[in-house]
Design an enzyme around this catalytic site. Sequence first.
Site, mmCIF file in Angstrom:
data_model
loop_
_atom_site.group_PDB
_atom_site.id
_atom_site.type_symbol
_atom_site.label_atom_id
_atom_site.label_comp_id
_atom_site.label_asym_id
_atom_site.label_seq_id
_atom_site.Cartn_x
_atom_site.Cartn_y
_atom_site.Cartn_z
ATOM 1 N N CYS A 1 -87.996 -39.586 30.078
ATOM 2 C CA CYS A 1 -86.718 -39.443 30.777
ATOM 3 C C CYS A 1 -85.854 -40.696 30.560
ATOM 4 C CB CYS A 1 -86.949 -39.151 32.252
ATOM 5 S SG CYS A 1 -85.490 -38.557 33.122
ATOM 6 N N ASP B 1 -89.171 -41.559 41.056
ATOM 7 C CA ASP B 1 -88.259 -41.043 42.082
ATOM 8 C C ASP B 1 -88.832 -41.283 43.462
ATOM 9 O OD1 ASP B 1 -87.044 -39.527 39.670
ATOM 10 O OD2 ASP B 1 -85.659 -39.291 41.357
HETATM 11 C C1 RUB Z 1 -84.550 -39.329 36.506
HETATM 12 C C2 RUB Z 1 -85.951 -39.791 36.570
HETATM 13 C C3 RUB Z 1 -86.173 -41.273 36.471
HETATM 14 C C4 RUB Z 1 -86.234 -41.855 37.871
HETATM 15 C C5 RUB Z 1 -86.176 -43.388 37.862
HETATM 16 O O1 RUB Z 1 -84.427 -37.966 36.844
HETATM 17 O O2 RUB Z 1 -86.884 -39.059 36.769
HETATM 18 O O3 RUB Z 1 -87.378 -41.553 35.826
HETATM 19 O O4 RUB Z 1 -85.153 -41.384 38.642
HETATM 20 O O5 RUB Z 1 -84.959 -43.815 37.333
HETATM 21 P P1 RUB Z 1 -82.953 -37.301 36.862
HETATM 22 P P2 RUB Z 1 -84.375 -45.288 37.665
HETATM 23 O O6 RUB Z 1 -82.358 -37.491 35.504
HETATM 24 O O7 RUB Z 1 -83.218 -35.867 37.206
HETATM 25 O O8 RUB Z 1 -82.150 -38.006 37.935
HETATM 26 O O9 RUB Z 1 -85.455 -46.249 37.268
HETATM 27 O O10 RUB Z 1 -83.145 -45.392 36.807
HETATM 28 O O11 RUB Z 1 -84.087 -45.328 39.114
#
Ligand code: RUB
Length: 307
Positions: free
Chosen positions: A124, A193
């Site tokens: 992701c 998350d």
């Molecule tokens: C994003 C996702 C990321 C986490 C952490 O999912 O799963 O790995 O949110 O991101 P989506 P960060 O694209 O559905 O929001 O480290 O940037 O907080």
Amino acid sequence: MDQIEETSRKIRDMEIRGAGRIARAAAAALMELALSLEVADKAQFDMEMGRAADTLLKTRPTAISLSNAISMTMRYKADDLESSRRMVVQNARDFIERSGKAVERIGEIGSKRIRNADVILTHCNSMAALSIIKSAHMEGKDIKVIATESRPRRQGILTIGMLDEMGVSAEMIVDSAVRSIINEVDYVIVGADVITANGSLVNKVGTSQIALCAREARTPFLVAAETYKFSPRTIMGEMVQIEERSPEEVLVDHTRYRNLKVRNPAFDVTPHRYIDLIITEVGAIPPEMSYLIIKETLGWELSGDRT
Ligand code: RUB
């Protein structure tokens, strides 16, 4: 209220996405509202702010960062309207600043694990995971990153764009190729998350399959997570709600099949036993220590808030 509706729409439609970003956007929107609200008294201010917080909270049900950010911003206890306004603004500013610093600190702490010539697999698009990669690269380590596509929204494309800007060599694979290449990988690093009280991870769907592959291949699996990704609610026994998004994200013309139901869970759960280390801004911890992070860093009182 327009600003709240607009930010909520952007979060729902994923124009603003990623757990850290949505948290900062929600805090910023509440700050803007507090600054601009024209109300007669504190009671009306409380009501409008509460309504805005509820609207923002409903946008993405999984990310605890959103409700933690909202709770921290909304923790104001003042007798009059202007003091309440000031406190919300200060709380939001503190949260946004703390959140930015946490991502940087995670980079510094996590990069100590990375050696020259390491190959890192990420899934992701996580700013916290990328912060570790960036720090390692800035320290002069010659690393390579393998980024998954991350169907259906293909956040992997954002990741390869960011890696390209940093000057880090990258390879991109489809999600189903992880097991084929896992033996080339030194570390898996993903974002979060939610981290639950028992140290399990909720992250972009597909993360748990990667963790399984990593365990089978004896590849260390690291999670980069700011402390506000830890969930006080899970201490109170609550389950994490997994967001199911629209089927169109998976298959645009799904309605032409009469007997088909397309499922689109956005996140999945990786049990704590598949996680080697969680890199937070207060240190690199084994998942079993998550309870302490919730208790000491976030405080019990959050669990009784609007979160
Ligand atoms: C994003 C996702 C990321 C986490 C952490 O999912 O799963 O790995 O949110 O991101 P989506 P960060 O694209 O559905 O929001 O480290 O940037 O907080």
